[in-house]
Design a protein around this motif. Structure first.
Motif, mmCIF file in Angstrom:
data_model
loop_
_atom_site.group_PDB
_atom_site.id
_atom_site.type_symbol
_atom_site.label_atom_id
_atom_site.label_comp_id
_atom_site.label_asym_id
_atom_site.label_seq_id
_atom_site.Cartn_x
_atom_site.Cartn_y
_atom_site.Cartn_z
ATOM 1 N N VAL A 12 56.869 41.099 55.873
ATOM 2 C CA VAL A 12 55.474 40.764 56.158
ATOM 3 C C VAL A 12 54.547 41.650 55.334
ATOM 4 N N MET A 13 53.347 41.132 55.087
ATOM 5 C CA MET A 13 52.327 41.867 54.341
ATOM 6 C C MET A 13 51.277 42.392 55.300
ATOM 7 N N THR A 14 50.787 43.584 55.043
ATOM 8 C CA THR A 14 49.682 44.117 55.820
ATOM 9 C C THR A 14 48.402 43.390 55.427
ATOM 10 N N GLY A 15 47.728 42.752 56.394
ATOM 11 C CA GLY A 15 46.516 41.996 56.117
ATOM 12 C C GLY A 15 46.808 40.524 55.887
ATOM 13 N N SER A 16 45.757 39.708 55.949
ATOM 14 C CA SER A 16 45.900 38.258 55.784
ATOM 15 C C SER A 16 45.476 37.768 54.412
ATOM 16 N N ARG A 17 44.872 38.639 53.616
ATOM 17 C CA ARG A 17 44.483 38.310 52.243
ATOM 18 C C ARG A 17 44.342 39.605 51.467
ATOM 19 N N ILE A 18 44.248 39.492 50.150
ATOM 20 C CA ILE A 18 44.128 40.668 49.290
ATOM 21 C C ILE A 18 42.752 40.637 48.636
ATOM 22 N N ILE A 19 41.962 41.673 48.857
ATOM 23 C CA ILE A 19 40.657 41.798 48.218
ATOM 24 C C ILE A 19 40.796 42.746 47.036
ATOM 25 N N TYR A 20 40.443 42.253 45.859
ATOM 26 C CA TYR A 20 40.559 43.029 44.618
ATOM 27 C C TYR A 20 39.144 43.276 44.086
ATOM 28 N N PRO A 21 38.558 44.451 44.341
ATOM 29 C CA PRO A 21 37.231 44.739 43.780
ATOM 30 C C PRO A 21 37.265 44.609 42.257
ATOM 31 N N ALA A 22 36.295 43.895 41.704
ATOM 32 C CA ALA A 22 36.312 43.602 40.267
ATOM 33 C C ALA A 22 36.242 44.854 39.412
ATOM 34 N N ASP A 23 35.732 45.944 39.957
ATOM 35 C CA ASP A 23 35.638 47.174 39.174
ATOM 36 C C ASP A 23 36.830 48.106 39.395
ATOM 37 N N SER A 24 37.852 47.653 40.107
ATOM 38 C CA SER A 24 39.041 48.470 40.338
ATOM 39 C C SER A 24 40.079 48.251 39.245
ATOM 40 N N ARG A 25 40.803 49.299 38.913
ATOM 41 C CA ARG A 25 41.860 49.187 37.904
ATOM 42 C C ARG A 25 43.068 48.451 38.463
ATOM 43 N N GLU A 26 43.369 48.674 39.752
ATOM 44 C CA GLU A 26 44.475 48.007 40.412
ATOM 45 C C GLU A 26 44.292 48.110 41.910
ATOM 46 N N ARG A 122 52.726 33.111 51.000
ATOM 47 C CA ARG A 122 51.705 32.921 49.967
ATOM 48 C C ARG A 122 50.345 33.266 50.559
ATOM 49 N N VAL A 123 49.629 34.200 49.936
ATOM 50 C CA VAL A 123 48.335 34.632 50.460
ATOM 51 C C VAL A 123 47.318 34.680 49.326
ATOM 52 N N LYS A 124 46.044 34.612 49.700
ATOM 53 C CA LYS A 124 44.966 34.606 48.711
ATOM 54 C C LYS A 124 44.741 35.995 48.129
ATOM 55 N N VAL A 125 44.420 36.013 46.838
ATOM 56 C CA VAL A 125 43.935 37.214 46.160
ATOM 57 C C VAL A 125 42.525 36.901 45.690
ATOM 58 N N LEU A 126 41.538 37.601 46.238
ATOM 59 C CA LEU A 126 40.135 37.353 45.916
ATOM 60 C C LEU A 126 39.589 38.515 45.104
ATOM 61 N N MET A 127 39.276 38.251 43.832
ATOM 62 C CA MET A 127 38.629 39.282 43.018
ATOM 63 C C MET A 127 37.135 39.222 43.300
ATOM 64 N N ARG A 128 36.587 40.342 43.741
ATOM 65 C CA ARG A 128 35.234 40.373 44.294
ATOM 66 C C ARG A 128 34.313 41.307 43.510
ATOM 67 N N PRO A 129 33.372 40.756 42.730
ATOM 68 C CA PRO A 129 32.367 41.598 42.078
ATOM 69 C C PRO A 129 31.397 42.180 43.104
ATOM 70 N N ASN A 130 30.660 43.191 42.697
ATOM 71 C CA ASN A 130 29.649 43.786 43.567
ATOM 72 C C ASN A 130 28.398 42.905 43.600
ATOM 73 N N GLY A 131 27.644 43.023 44.691
ATOM 74 C CA GLY A 131 26.329 42.399 44.772
ATOM 75 C C GLY A 131 26.308 40.895 44.898
ATOM 76 N N LEU A 132 27.327 40.305 45.488
ATOM 77 C CA LEU A 132 27.359 38.852 45.634
ATOM 78 C C LEU A 132 26.365 38.378 46.693
ATOM 79 N N THR A 133 25.877 37.159 46.531
ATOM 80 C CA THR A 133 25.008 36.544 47.527
ATOM 81 C C THR A 133 25.804 36.227 48.782
ATOM 82 N N GLY A 134 25.243 36.559 49.950
ATOM 83 C CA GLY A 134 25.900 36.247 51.211
ATOM 84 C C GLY A 134 26.769 37.379 51.709
ATOM 85 N N SER A 135 27.602 37.050 52.706
ATOM 86 C CA SER A 135 28.500 38.023 53.306
ATOM 87 C C SER A 135 29.655 37.298 53.964
ATOM 88 N N PRO A 136 30.890 37.829 53.891
ATOM 89 C CA PRO A 136 32.020 37.208 54.597
ATOM 90 C C PRO A 136 31.809 37.150 56.112
#
Length: 227
Positions: A12-26, A122-136
């Motif tokens: 099993v994976m920790t969490g239900s999705r993977i958030i990848y900040p766009a400014d992160s190296r990994e 199979r789980v989502k990987v969301l690459m997320r830039p800073n300052g997006l409109t809205g909120s999860p």
């Protein structure tokens, strides 16, 4: 024989999705083996094809390690590193992280008659830039619904992917319910309308932590479509 099954996975994976900040190296993903025996795990990413395999997937990521042995009741950290072109800065980008659990096989005479079941997750990987409109946490406030020419529309007016759990629209006389859907940032989806009027629209969606949130969605007049 090899068979991909929907059986309950023990890896099993920790969490239900993977958030990848766009400014992160990994980013790091934690996998855990809940079984009483070891297993071999293989991981890869794809661009949206649920039939992808490690040999055919071409998502722009490097995974370390891509294949590993996971002892009973132990964990393994997998590192994901993005190696593709710069992503759009006004919206999330979506990929999918896959991992297959290969259970240990029998040796000797029993091996010839053995059915080896590969359990794939199979789980989502969301690459997320800073300052997006809205909120999860506030996806209902940046969504809009309307009826037009016998069609029900829902627009996601945010930079985040909307993991729709359900949408219920209508009035006291008749209601229409839409089930799970993934809606891209700034995208509009539609369904054949089963109601002729929308007095109220309520939405449920999944947030980053896997929790289900709910809220009321603004109903647009036909002349306001696109806003």
């Amino acid at each position: 024989m090899l068979m991909c099954a929907s059986a309950q996975a023990s890896i099993v994976m920790t969490g239900s999705r993977i958030i990848y900040p766009a400014d992160s190296r990994e980013v790091s993903v934690q996998l855990t083996n809940r079984d009483d025996f070891p297993g071999v795990v293989q991981v890869w990413l794809d661009e949206g094809n649920p039939q992808s395999a490690p040999q055919t997937a071409n998502a722009p990521f490097v995974t370390t390690p891509p294949v590993f042995r996971l002892a009973a009741h132990s964990g393994q950290t997998v590192r994901l590193r993005y190696v593709g072109k710069p992503v759009a800065q006004d919206r999330e980008s979506l990929w999918w992280f896959n991992f297959i659990q290969i259970p240990p096989s029998e040796k000797g005479a029993q091996a010839d008659n053995q059915l080896l079941v590969l359990v794939r997750s199979r789980v989502k990987v969301l690459m997320r830039p800073n300052g997006l409109t809205g909120s999860p946490l506030e996806m209902a406030s940046t969504s809009r619904v309307w009826l037009q020419n016998g069609t029900l529309f829902l627009r996601n007016n945010s930079g985040y992917y909307l993991a729709l759990s359900s949408l219920e629209v209508g009035d006291a006389g008749k209601k229409q319910r839409i089930q799970s859907e993934t809606i891209a940032p700034w995208a509009t989806v539609s369904w054949p309308a089963k109601v002729s009027r929308i007095a109220e629209a309520n939405m449920r969606w999944i947030n980053d932590q896997g929790a289900t949130l709910s809220g009321r969605v603004a109903v647009e007049n036909q002349g306001d479509v696109g806003h």
